[in-house]
Write a protein that holds these residues in place. Sequence first.
Motif, PDB file in Angstrom:
ATOM      1  N   HIS A 185       0.824  -1.211   0.000  1.00 29.80           N
ATOM      2  CA  HIS A 185       0.000   0.000   0.000  1.00 29.80           C
ATOM      3  C   HIS A 185       0.858   1.261   0.000  1.00 29.80           C
ATOM      4  CE1 HIS A 185       0.919  -0.919   4.185  1.00 29.80           C
ATOM      5  NE2 HIS A 185       0.654   0.340   4.513  1.00 29.80           N
ATOM      6  N   LYS A 186       2.006   1.217   0.694  1.00 28.23           N
ATOM      7  CA  LYS A 186       2.912   2.367   0.704  1.00 28.23           C
ATOM      8  C   LYS A 186       3.646   2.499  -0.632  1.00 28.23           C
ATOM      9  CE  LYS A 186       3.791   2.257   5.694  1.00 28.23           C
ATOM     10  NZ  LYS A 186       4.829   2.090   6.751  1.00 28.23           N
ATOM     11  N   ILE A 187       4.031   1.357  -1.206  1.00 32.73           N
ATOM     12  CA  ILE A 187       4.744   1.363  -2.484  1.00 32.73           C
ATOM     13  C   ILE A 187       3.838   1.874  -3.602  1.00 32.73           C
ATOM     14  CG2 ILE A 187       5.843  -0.128  -4.213  1.00 32.73           C
ATOM     15  CD1 ILE A 187       6.668  -1.981  -1.905  1.00 32.73           C
ATOM     16  N   PHE A 188       2.573   1.509  -3.533  1.00 33.34           N
ATOM     17  CA  PHE A 188       1.642   1.773  -4.623  1.00 33.34           C
ATOM     18  C   PHE A 188       1.042   3.183  -4.581  1.00 33.34           C
ATOM     19  CE2 PHE A 188      -2.618   1.277  -6.608  1.00 33.34           C
ATOM     20  CZ  PHE A 188      -2.218   0.802  -7.845  1.00 33.34           C
ATOM     21  N   LEU A 189       0.991   3.795  -3.400  1.00 31.43           N
ATOM     22  CA  LEU A 189       0.191   5.007  -3.192  1.00 31.43           C
ATOM     23  C   LEU A 189       0.560   6.149  -4.131  1.00 31.43           C
ATOM     24  CD1 LEU A 189      -1.987   6.474  -1.606  1.00 31.43           C
ATOM     25  CD2 LEU A 189      -0.243   7.109   0.082  1.00 31.43           C
ATOM     26  N   ARG A 190       1.828   6.606  -4.108  1.00 33.44           N
ATOM     27  CA  ARG A 190       2.201   7.796  -4.887  1.00 33.44           C
ATOM     28  C   ARG A 190       2.177   7.550  -6.404  1.00 33.44           C
ATOM     29  NH1 ARG A 190       6.818   9.766  -0.639  1.00 33.44           N
ATOM     30  NH2 ARG A 190       6.945   7.517  -0.421  1.00 33.44           N
ATOM     31  N   PRO A 191       2.681   6.402  -6.903  1.00 29.85           N
ATOM     32  CA  PRO A 191       2.500   6.141  -8.332  1.00 29.85           C
ATOM     33  C   PRO A 191       1.028   6.088  -8.741  1.00 29.85           C
ATOM     34  CG  PRO A 191       4.179   4.688  -7.440  1.00 29.85           C
ATOM     35  CD  PRO A 191       3.548   5.399  -6.273  1.00 29.85           C
ATOM     36  N   PHE A 192       0.172   5.578  -7.837  1.00 26.58           N
ATOM     37  CA  PHE A 192      -1.264   5.515  -8.131  1.00 26.58           C
ATOM     38  C   PHE A 192      -1.866   6.915  -8.253  1.00 26.58           C
ATOM     39  CE2 PHE A 192      -5.673   5.413  -6.517  1.00 26.58           C
ATOM     40  CZ  PHE A 192      -6.234   4.600  -7.483  1.00 26.58           C
ATOM     41  N   ILE A 193      -1.491   7.803  -7.333  1.00 31.87           N
ATOM     42  CA  ILE A 193      -1.988   9.192  -7.399  1.00 31.87           C
ATOM     43  C   ILE A 193      -1.516   9.853  -8.694  1.00 31.87           C
ATOM     44  CG2 ILE A 193      -1.866  11.483  -6.329  1.00 31.87           C
ATOM     45  CD1 ILE A 193      -1.618  10.047  -3.616  1.00 31.87           C
ATOM     46  N   GLY A 194      -0.234   9.679  -9.014  1.00 27.62           N
ATOM     47  CA  GLY A 194       0.304  10.219 -10.268  1.00 27.62           C
ATOM     48  C   GLY A 194      -0.424   9.654 -11.470  1.00 27.62           C
ATOM     49  N   GLY A 195      -0.746   8.361 -11.407  1.00 23.85           N
ATOM     50  CA  GLY A 195      -1.475   7.720 -12.505  1.00 23.85           C
ATOM     51  C   GLY A 195      -2.877   8.261 -12.672  1.00 23.85           C
ATOM     52  N   ILE A 196      -3.555   8.565 -11.545  1.00 26.58           N
ATOM     53  CA  ILE A 196      -4.911   9.122 -11.602  1.00 26.58           C
ATOM     54  C   ILE A 196      -4.898  10.493 -12.273  1.00 26.58           C
ATOM     55  CG2 ILE A 196      -6.778  10.081 -10.200  1.00 26.58           C
ATOM     56  CD1 ILE A 196      -6.874   7.084 -10.300  1.00 26.58           C
ATOM     57  N   ILE A 197      -3.950  11.346 -11.882  1.00 25.72           N
ATOM     58  CA  ILE A 197      -3.841  12.688 -12.490  1.00 25.72           C
ATOM     59  C   ILE A 197      -3.551  12.562 -13.977  1.00 25.72           C
ATOM     60  CG2 ILE A 197      -2.587  14.875 -12.451  1.00 25.72           C
ATOM     61  CD1 ILE A 197      -4.313  14.343  -9.961  1.00 25.72           C
ATOM     62  N   MET A 198      -2.664  11.660 -14.335  1.00 22.52           N
ATOM     63  CA  MET A 198      -2.335  11.438 -15.741  1.00 22.52           C
ATOM     64  C   MET A 198      -3.555  10.936 -16.511  1.00 22.52           C
ATOM     65  SD  MET A 198       0.560   8.943 -17.396  1.00 22.52           S
ATOM     66  CE  MET A 198      -0.577   7.572 -17.483  1.00 22.52           C
ATOM     67  N   SER A 199      -4.339  10.061 -15.892  1.00 27.77           N
ATOM     68  CA  SER A 199      -5.551   9.521 -16.533  1.00 27.77           C
ATOM     69  C   SER A 199      -6.544  10.634 -16.861  1.00 27.77           C
ATOM     70  CB  SER A 199      -6.228   8.496 -15.612  1.00 27.77           C
ATOM     71  OG  SER A 199      -5.357   7.459 -15.292  1.00 27.77           O
ATOM     72  N   ILE A 200      -6.706  11.546 -15.916  1.00 26.90           N
ATOM     73  CA  ILE A 200      -7.636  12.666 -16.126  1.00 26.90           C
ATOM     74  C   ILE A 200      -7.184  13.513 -17.313  1.00 26.90           C
ATOM     75  CG2 ILE A 200      -8.533  14.807 -15.099  1.00 26.90           C
ATOM     76  CD1 ILE A 200      -8.301  13.367 -12.349  1.00 26.90           C
ATOM     77  N   PHE A 201      -5.876  13.760 -17.383  1.00 26.58           N
ATOM     78  CA  PHE A 201      -5.334  14.536 -18.509  1.00 26.58           C
ATOM     79  C   PHE A 201      -5.604  13.828 -19.836  1.00 26.58           C
ATOM     80  CE2 PHE A 201      -1.859  15.158 -21.530  1.00 26.58           C
ATOM     81  CZ  PHE A 201      -1.927  16.524 -21.726  1.00 26.58           C
ATOM     82  N   ILE A 202      -5.319  12.513 -19.907  1.00 26.84           N
ATOM     83  CA  ILE A 202      -5.521  11.756 -21.155  1.00 26.84           C
ATOM     84  C   ILE A 202      -6.997  11.763 -21.544  1.00 26.84           C
ATOM     85  CG2 ILE A 202      -5.418   9.453 -22.192  1.00 26.84           C
ATOM     86  CD1 ILE A 202      -2.913   8.916 -20.527  1.00 26.84           C
ATOM     87  N   TYR A 203      -7.875  11.638 -20.565  1.00 28.66           N
ATOM     88  CA  TYR A 203      -9.308  11.573 -20.844  1.00 28.66           C
ATOM     89  C   TYR A 203      -9.809  12.887 -21.466  1.00 28.66           C
ATOM     90  CZ  TYR A 203     -14.335  11.127 -20.061  1.00 28.66           C
ATOM     91  OH  TYR A 203     -15.698  11.078 -20.233  1.00 28.66           O
TER      92      TYR A 203
END
Length: 474
Positions: free
Chosen positions: A413-431
């Motif tokens: 959960h600690k390893i995944f958290l920040r890349p996941f947040i970055g991925g969500i922001i990137m997803s919004i941009f792509i959408y």
Amino acid sequence: MSTVRRVARNTGIIIVGDIVFKLISLVVTIYLARYLGTAGFGKYSFVFAYLAFFSVITDLGLQTILVREMSRNPSITPKLIGNAYIIRLILTVIAFISSIVVISLMSYPADTTTYVYIASLTLLFVSFSDFYRTIFEANLRMEYNIIAKLIFKGLSAFLIFLIILTKGTLLHIISALVFSEMVKMILNHIFSRKFVKPRFEFDSKLWKYLFKEALPIAIYSVVWIIHFRTDVVMLSMMQGDASVGIYSAAYKLGEPITLVTSALSISLFPLMSQFFKNSKEKLIKICEFSIRYILITMLPITISVTFLADRIIFLIYGAEFKYSAGVLQILIWAFILTSINSVLLNLLISINQQKLNTISITLCAITNVILNFFLISILSYNGAALATVVTKAILFLASFFFVSRRLEIIPLHKIFLRPFIGGIIMSIFIYYFSELNIFILIISAAIIYLMMLLILKEFSMEDIDMVKKVFNIK
């Protein structure tokens, strides 16, 4: 040259050679798919997936044992190679005949059966190419094998492009691949003579010893092939060539994505083995480090492909493969799991728990066959893709469970958290900016993702120190 430097040099050669090899393979695959169409590319993919099951018979785990024995006692190498040569020849003939007999008994069209007959010759050539590779591995001189591989790939690519330009057939393409494999085998044979000349001195005790030692690896290899190749063969039997072509086109695009993570796993394995003896804490840290950077690298690729699969497929393969987009959207998640699994499986080997890998892979192989049987009948190629993702997820859960029991629980959960947040922001941009040029969109999304990681302070000085250790940078 010291042994450490030889190992580092050997590893570097393997990584660079494999990257070049797979990139050429990807280009050839794209042109082949566009030229052959879904049905033709499906036949092509089925032939070599089918033969993969019989390729296991040609080795039965002996290659790994040969490398081990030659490394431990170089003085017996000529006798060892001589006996192993005879064993390999017998096994290869059995595999060749079996592949022909089985396809003849199956209800496949005459042209598919003919393709398998001809392509079965690759079992002979690949078998002995791999056999000669054991000599290079034992002597840490893999550059010879890489040279032969790249010549093979260059020759086969040239012949395939020539066939495409002259409007040749799939039969011509398969024949070109058989010829190229023969050239590779001859080159490996010539190179191997620099290191050892086989002494054909029959030793029944040696045969018994080799088969006994290789048996666990042979079982693992059989299960691994079932785990990795069942989808294509079952899809071919249940849905036909076009479905295989649609599925394989998407699958082939995902394979090069794991190149970087595969190289990372190769580089980390010696460190894992070393830290197992010296420091459990460092072993866990390096495992966390590798999973973190796999997520950091793979997550933006996975998200981008999920959103842009239709545009990627159309750009690379054309409109005929439009249904591959849905397959790619599913399959891309299997590749991120595959990359993480490679770290966990290597970790278990480094702590002498490789038998747990066999248990995990066996579980996945059984699950894969069952899932493919039910899901392909309902969802066709999308069902095969879904079965692959679920199987990889089960392998992850099993490997993570065994690692947690033998060492300690890795804080995912600690390893995944920040890349996941970055991925969500990137997803919004792509959408919201999906209408942009695809290359501009991907580059912009990658920059946004990297900026988010920097803002979230994902990288530390400890990471820089770890990178230096992994790649032996002073």
